[in-house]
Design a protein around this motif. Structure first.
Motif, short mmCIF file in Angstrom:
data_model
loop_
_atom_site.label_atom_id
_atom_site.label_comp_id
_atom_site.label_asym_id
_atom_site.label_seq_id
_atom_site.Cartn_x
_atom_site.Cartn_y
_atom_site.Cartn_z
N ALA A 1 0.87 -1.18 0.00
CA ALA A 1 0.00 0.00 0.00
C ALA A 1 0.90 1.23 0.00
O ALA A 1 1.86 1.30 0.77
CB ALA A 1 -0.91 0.00 1.21
N GLU A 2 0.59 2.19 -0.88
CA GLU A 2 1.42 3.38 -1.02
C GLU A 2 0.54 4.62 -1.06
O GLU A 2 -0.56 4.59 -1.60
CB GLU A 2 2.25 3.31 -2.31
N VAL A 3 1.06 5.72 -0.52
CA VAL A 3 0.38 7.00 -0.55
C VAL A 3 1.19 7.92 -1.45
O VAL A 3 2.39 8.13 -1.21
CB VAL A 3 0.25 7.61 0.87
N TYR A 4 0.55 8.44 -2.49
CA TYR A 4 1.20 9.34 -3.44
C TYR A 4 0.69 10.76 -3.25
O TYR A 4 -0.50 10.97 -3.04
CB TYR A 4 0.93 8.90 -4.88
N SER A 5 1.58 11.72 -3.39
CA SER A 5 1.20 13.12 -3.41
C SER A 5 0.83 13.49 -4.84
O SER A 5 1.24 12.82 -5.79
CB SER A 5 2.37 13.98 -2.92
N SER A 6 0.07 14.55 -4.99
CA SER A 6 -0.39 14.92 -6.34
C SER A 6 0.74 15.42 -7.23
O SER A 6 0.63 15.34 -8.44
CB SER A 6 -1.47 15.99 -6.25
N ASP A 7 1.81 15.90 -6.65
CA ASP A 7 2.90 16.47 -7.47
C ASP A 7 4.15 15.61 -7.47
O ASP A 7 5.22 16.08 -7.82
CB ASP A 7 3.22 17.88 -6.98
N SER A 8 4.05 14.33 -7.09
CA SER A 8 5.22 13.48 -7.04
C SER A 8 4.91 12.12 -7.63
O SER A 8 3.81 11.59 -7.48
CB SER A 8 5.68 13.32 -5.58
N ILE A 9 5.92 11.54 -8.30
CA ILE A 9 5.73 10.19 -8.83
C ILE A 9 6.24 9.15 -7.84
O ILE A 9 5.95 7.97 -7.98
CB ILE A 9 6.43 10.03 -10.20
N ASP A 10 6.99 9.58 -6.85
CA ASP A 10 7.47 8.68 -5.81
C ASP A 10 6.48 8.68 -4.65
O ASP A 10 5.92 9.72 -4.30
CB ASP A 10 8.84 9.14 -5.30
N PRO A 11 6.29 7.52 -4.02
CA PRO A 11 5.33 7.48 -2.91
C PRO A 11 5.83 8.26 -1.69
O PRO A 11 7.02 8.30 -1.41
CB PRO A 11 5.20 5.99 -2.60
N VAL A 12 4.90 8.88 -0.98
CA VAL A 12 5.21 9.62 0.23
C VAL A 12 5.36 8.65 1.39
O VAL A 12 6.29 8.75 2.18
CB VAL A 12 4.10 10.66 0.52
N LEU A 13 4.43 7.70 1.50
CA LEU A 13 4.44 6.67 2.53
C LEU A 13 4.18 5.32 1.89
O LEU A 13 3.41 5.21 0.94
CB LEU A 13 3.34 6.92 3.57
N THR A 14 4.83 4.29 2.43
CA THR A 14 4.58 2.94 1.94
C THR A 14 4.48 1.98 3.12
O THR A 14 4.98 2.25 4.21
CB THR A 14 5.73 2.44 1.03
N CYS A 15 3.82 0.87 2.86
CA CYS A 15 3.76 -0.23 3.82
C CYS A 15 3.60 -1.49 2.98
O CYS A 15 2.79 -1.52 2.06
CB CYS A 15 2.61 -0.06 4.79
N SER A 16 4.38 -2.50 3.31
CA SER A 16 4.35 -3.72 2.53
C SER A 16 4.65 -4.92 3.42
O SER A 16 5.29 -4.79 4.46
CB SER A 16 5.38 -3.63 1.40
N THR A 17 4.21 -6.07 2.96
CA THR A 17 4.56 -7.29 3.68
C THR A 17 5.98 -7.72 3.35
O THR A 17 6.46 -8.71 3.89
CB THR A 17 3.57 -8.43 3.33
N LYS A 18 6.67 -6.99 2.50
CA LYS A 18 8.09 -7.24 2.25
C LYS A 18 8.95 -6.77 3.41
O LYS A 18 10.08 -7.22 3.57
CB LYS A 18 8.54 -6.52 0.98
N GLU A 19 8.43 -5.84 4.22
CA GLU A 19 9.17 -5.33 5.38
C GLU A 19 9.29 -6.43 6.42
O GLU A 19 8.32 -7.08 6.77
CB GLU A 19 8.45 -4.11 5.97
N TRP A 20 10.49 -6.59 6.93
CA TRP A 20 10.76 -7.68 7.85
C TRP A 20 9.93 -7.57 9.13
O TRP A 20 9.44 -8.57 9.65
CB TRP A 20 12.24 -7.75 8.18
N ALA A 21 9.74 -6.38 9.65
CA ALA A 21 8.98 -6.20 10.89
C ALA A 21 7.54 -6.67 10.74
O ALA A 21 6.95 -7.22 11.67
CB ALA A 21 9.01 -4.73 11.31
#
Length: 190
Positions: free
Chosen positions: A101-121
């Motif tokens: 899951a990613e949160v994108y800003s309207s003026d950026s192509i890179d995500p502002v916040l991300t969360c994934s099950t790839k993260e070890w925690a």
């Protein structure tokens, strides 16, 4: 009787002359006093250091116009999916092995916040990185990160046949329970 009217007329004439001479004397006095008087000097304004205004204004909270629904949204084209009228957009993806899951800003192509099950925690707490429970966990963690970043309203648009799935519904519920509104206010035009 004629004598009495002559006396009254004389007295009225005398009073009129007295009044005229008094008014003329007052006028002359005012004019002469104006000639000799001066205007009082203007006091100099006292400026303290606390009242000094900086020439350059820097907004410390650049998102305050978004929160008041006054900031400009990019309208984009009417035929573009998803719509470009947002401040922040939430994207939920399921692959064969992970959920992101990613949160994108309207003026950026890179995500502002991300969360994934790839993260070890997150991965070490889950039995499966693709299950409905993993979708709920990703939703809860992303909602917490959004609140910590100060993002409380996000646009979440999903294709209807994907949104009906149990995993999407669970993710959506977790985000709502986490305190994130999945819609933005209508823009105010002032």
């Amino acid at each position: 009787m004629a004598l009495f009217s002559d006396v009254c007329r004389s007295v009225r004439t005398l009073f009129g002359q007295c009044q005229r001479s008094t008014a003329a004397a007052a006028w002359i006095h005012i004019q002469s006093s104006r000639k000799y008087s001066q205007t009082a000097p203007e006091p100099e304004p006292v400026i303290s250091d606390n009242e000094a205004i900086n020439k350059t204004f820097v907004n410390r909270n650049p998102r305050n116009l978004e929160q008041m629904a006054l900031a400009v949204k990019d309208r984009g084209w009417a035929t573009v999916w998803p719509s470009r009228q947002y401040y922040h957009r939430l994207v939920f993806r399921r692959t064969q092995h992970h959920i992101t899951a990613e949160v994108y800003s309207s003026d950026s192509i890179d995500p502002v916040l991300t969360c994934s099950t790839k993260e070890w925690a997150l991965k070490r707490e889950l039995g499966s990185t693709r299950s409905v429970a993993a979708c709920r966990a990703v939703g809860e963690v992303l909602a917490q990160r959004c609140r910590e970043a100060g993002i409380t309203r996000i646009v979440y648009r999903e294709v209807p046949w994907k949104f009906r799935s149990e995993s999407n519904q669970t993710f959506w519920t977790a985000m709502k329970e986490g305190g994130i509104m999945l819609s933005e206010p209508r823009r105010k035009f002032i």
